[in-house]
Scaffold this motif. Structure first.
Motif, PDB file in Angstrom:
ATOM      1  N   PHE A  55       0.818  -1.197   0.071  1.00 23.59           N
ATOM      2  CA  PHE A  55      -0.180   0.049  -0.048  1.00 23.59           C
ATOM      3  C   PHE A  55       0.895   1.441   0.026  1.00 23.59           C
ATOM      4  N   GLY A  56       0.272   2.277  -0.578  1.00 23.34           N
ATOM      5  CA  GLY A  56       1.203   3.617  -0.868  1.00 23.34           C
ATOM      6  C   GLY A  56       1.167   3.809  -2.215  1.00 23.34           C
ATOM      7  N   PRO A  57       2.050   4.866  -2.563  1.00 26.73           N
ATOM      8  CA  PRO A  57       3.127   5.612  -1.469  1.00 26.73           C
ATOM      9  C   PRO A  57       2.298   6.514  -0.893  1.00 26.73           C
ATOM     10  N   TYR A  58       2.737   6.785   0.620  1.00 25.06           N
ATOM     11  CA  TYR A  58       2.405   7.641   1.545  1.00 25.06           C
ATOM     12  C   TYR A  58       3.656   8.647   1.672  1.00 25.06           C
ATOM     13  N   THR A  59       3.404   9.874   2.219  1.00 23.11           N
ATOM     14  CA  THR A  59       4.481  10.892   2.696  1.00 23.11           C
ATOM     15  C   THR A  59       4.028  11.075   4.090  1.00 23.11           C
ATOM     16  N   THR A  60       5.126  10.943   5.049  1.00 20.07           N
ATOM     17  CA  THR A  60       4.935  11.098   6.597  1.00 20.07           C
ATOM     18  C   THR A  60       4.576  12.796   6.737  1.00 20.07           C
ATOM     19  N   THR A  61       3.745  12.951   7.628  1.00 18.01           N
ATOM     20  CA  THR A  61       3.651  14.402   8.183  1.00 18.01           C
ATOM     21  C   THR A  61       4.038  14.502   9.556  1.00 18.01           C
ATOM     22  N   SER A  62       3.753  15.891  10.018  1.00 20.40           N
ATOM     23  CA  SER A  62       3.930  16.030  11.402  1.00 20.40           C
ATOM     24  C   SER A  62       3.130  15.465  12.252  1.00 20.40           C
ATOM     25  N   ARG A  63       1.722  15.065  11.830  1.00 21.32           N
ATOM     26  CA  ARG A  63       0.901  14.463  12.710  1.00 21.32           C
ATOM     27  C   ARG A  63       1.303  13.432  13.627  1.00 21.32           C
ATOM     28  N   CYS A  64       2.371  12.485  12.884  1.00 21.10           N
ATOM     29  CA  CYS A  64       2.811  11.308  13.737  1.00 21.10           C
ATOM     30  C   CYS A  64       4.246  11.465  13.834  1.00 21.10           C
ATOM     31  N   THR A  65       4.901  10.830  14.655  1.00 23.17           N
ATOM     32  CA  THR A  65       6.243  10.590  14.729  1.00 23.17           C
ATOM     33  C   THR A  65       6.676   9.497  14.319  1.00 23.17           C
ATOM     34  N   CYS A  82       5.787  -4.399   7.084  1.00 25.95           N
ATOM     35  CA  CYS A  82       6.886  -3.642   7.175  1.00 25.95           C
ATOM     36  C   CYS A  82       7.005  -2.119   6.667  1.00 25.95           C
ATOM     37  N   VAL A  83       7.801  -1.198   6.672  1.00 32.20           N
ATOM     38  CA  VAL A  83       7.885  -0.074   6.011  1.00 32.20           C
ATOM     39  C   VAL A  83       9.003  -0.211   4.852  1.00 32.20           C
ATOM     40  N   LYS A  84       8.603   0.163   3.711  1.00 31.39           N
ATOM     41  CA  LYS A  84       9.558   0.338   2.764  1.00 31.39           C
ATOM     42  C   LYS A  84       9.844   1.797   2.402  1.00 31.39           C
ATOM     43  N   PHE A  85      10.768   2.483   2.864  1.00 33.16           N
ATOM     44  CA  PHE A  85      11.180   3.719   2.395  1.00 33.16           C
ATOM     45  C   PHE A  85      11.571   3.856   1.195  1.00 33.16           C
ATOM     46  N   THR A  86      11.174   4.822   0.200  1.00 37.50           N
ATOM     47  CA  THR A  86      11.470   5.071  -1.202  1.00 37.50           C
ATOM     48  C   THR A  86      12.917   5.240  -1.275  1.00 37.50           C
ATOM     49  N   ARG A  87      13.663   5.940  -0.231  1.00 36.46           N
ATOM     50  CA  ARG A  87      15.037   6.155  -0.690  1.00 36.46           C
ATOM     51  C   ARG A  87      15.871   5.077  -0.176  1.00 36.46           C
ATOM     52  N   VAL A  88      15.515   4.020   0.399  1.00 38.47           N
ATOM     53  CA  VAL A  88      16.034   2.657   0.629  1.00 38.47           C
ATOM     54  C   VAL A  88      15.715   1.789  -0.241  1.00 38.47           C
ATOM     55  N   ASP A 110       9.599  13.927   8.926  1.00 41.59           N
ATOM     56  CA  ASP A 110       8.356  14.475   8.036  1.00 41.59           C
ATOM     57  C   ASP A 110       8.772  14.557   6.773  1.00 41.59           C
ATOM     58  N   GLY A 111       8.094  14.092   5.891  1.00 40.23           N
ATOM     59  CA  GLY A 111       8.242  14.203   4.277  1.00 40.23           C
ATOM     60  C   GLY A 111       8.752  13.135   3.857  1.00 40.23           C
ATOM     61  N   SER A 112       8.803  12.130   4.465  1.00 37.17           N
ATOM     62  CA  SER A 112       9.553  10.409   3.951  1.00 37.17           C
ATOM     63  C   SER A 112       8.525   9.743   3.236  1.00 37.17           C
ATOM     64  N   ALA A 127      -7.836  -9.155   5.412  1.00 34.40           N
ATOM     65  CA  ALA A 127      -7.426  -8.442   6.343  1.00 34.40           C
ATOM     66  C   ALA A 127      -7.719  -7.002   6.129  1.00 34.40           C
ATOM     67  N   HIS A 128      -8.352  -5.990   6.892  1.00 35.79           N
ATOM     68  CA  HIS A 128      -8.671  -4.604   6.742  1.00 35.79           C
ATOM     69  C   HIS A 128      -7.499  -3.998   7.628  1.00 35.79           C
ATOM     70  N   VAL A 129      -6.943  -3.147   7.520  1.00 34.47           N
ATOM     71  CA  VAL A 129      -5.883  -2.508   8.323  1.00 34.47           C
ATOM     72  C   VAL A 129      -5.904  -0.951   8.082  1.00 34.47           C
ATOM     73  N   GLN A 130      -5.448  -0.239   9.209  1.00 33.24           N
ATOM     74  CA  GLN A 130      -5.610   1.228   9.181  1.00 33.24           C
ATOM     75  C   GLN A 130      -4.012   1.139   9.306  1.00 33.24           C
ATOM     76  N   ILE A 131      -3.386   2.489   8.652  1.00 32.04           N
ATOM     77  CA  ILE A 131      -2.178   3.007   8.669  1.00 32.04           C
ATOM     78  C   ILE A 131      -2.096   4.469   9.230  1.00 32.04           C
ATOM     79  N   ALA A 132      -1.527   4.637  10.206  1.00 28.71           N
ATOM     80  CA  ALA A 132      -1.455   6.199  10.603  1.00 28.71           C
ATOM     81  C   ALA A 132       0.172   6.552  10.456  1.00 28.71           C
ATOM     82  N   PHE A 133       0.243   7.822  10.008  1.00 21.74           N
ATOM     83  CA  PHE A 133       1.552   8.304   9.591  1.00 21.74           C
ATOM     84  C   PHE A 133       1.503   9.835   9.537  1.00 21.74           C
TER      85      PHE A 133
END
Length: 133
Positions: A55-65, A82-88, A110-112, A127-133
């Motif tokens: 799922f994604g791509p998503y971009t992190t915000t200041s809402r969550c650390t 797992c989390v797959k960061f675009t830069r990695v 923020d901005g990842s 499975a239905h999941v929620q992702i908070a970022f």
């Protein structure tokens, strides 16, 4: 029994007296950890395993650390996430997640940009999941 002021001058005098005796305060109460978590989880996105496995791509915000995930439905007992960061370009580590919020990446800048690959406990499970970022 309360009296009702019908004379405009008397009402104005009363309002002026109240303003002098009860000054307004300008300070705001500090945000608690609970309200911070609520705002973080309040921005969660809901996705369904089976529609996709990543799922994604998503971009992190200041809402969550952190990046958090929980199951909210389906017949799976749990999911692997797992989390797959675009830069990695590869997963950080796999985490077993049930129906409570679980952190799947900590102290994220923020901005990842990232995606979230998922796996279910049994082949064919949903499975239905929620992702908070």
């Amino acid at each position: 029994m309360a009296k009702i002021l019908t004379h405009p001058a008397a009402a104005a005098a009363l309002l002026a007296a109240l303003a002098v005796s009860a000054p307004a305060t300008a300070s705001a109460a500090p945000a608690s950890a609970s309200s911070a978590a609520t705002s973080c989880y309040g921005g969660a996105v809901t996705v369904s395993y089976g529609d996709a496995v990543e799922f994604g791509p998503y971009t992190t915000t200041s809402r969550c650390t952190d990046i958090n995930l929980r199951m909210v439905g389906g017949d799976a007992e749990f999911v692997w996430a797992c989390v797959k960061f675009t830069r990695v370009g590869e997963c950080n580590y796999w985490t077993k997640v049930g129906r409570s919020w679980k952190t799947i990446a900590t102290d994220v800048k923020d901005g990842s940009k990232f995606t979230v690959p998922l796996g279910v406990d049994l082949e064919g499970s949903s499975a239905h999941v929620q992702i908070a970022f």
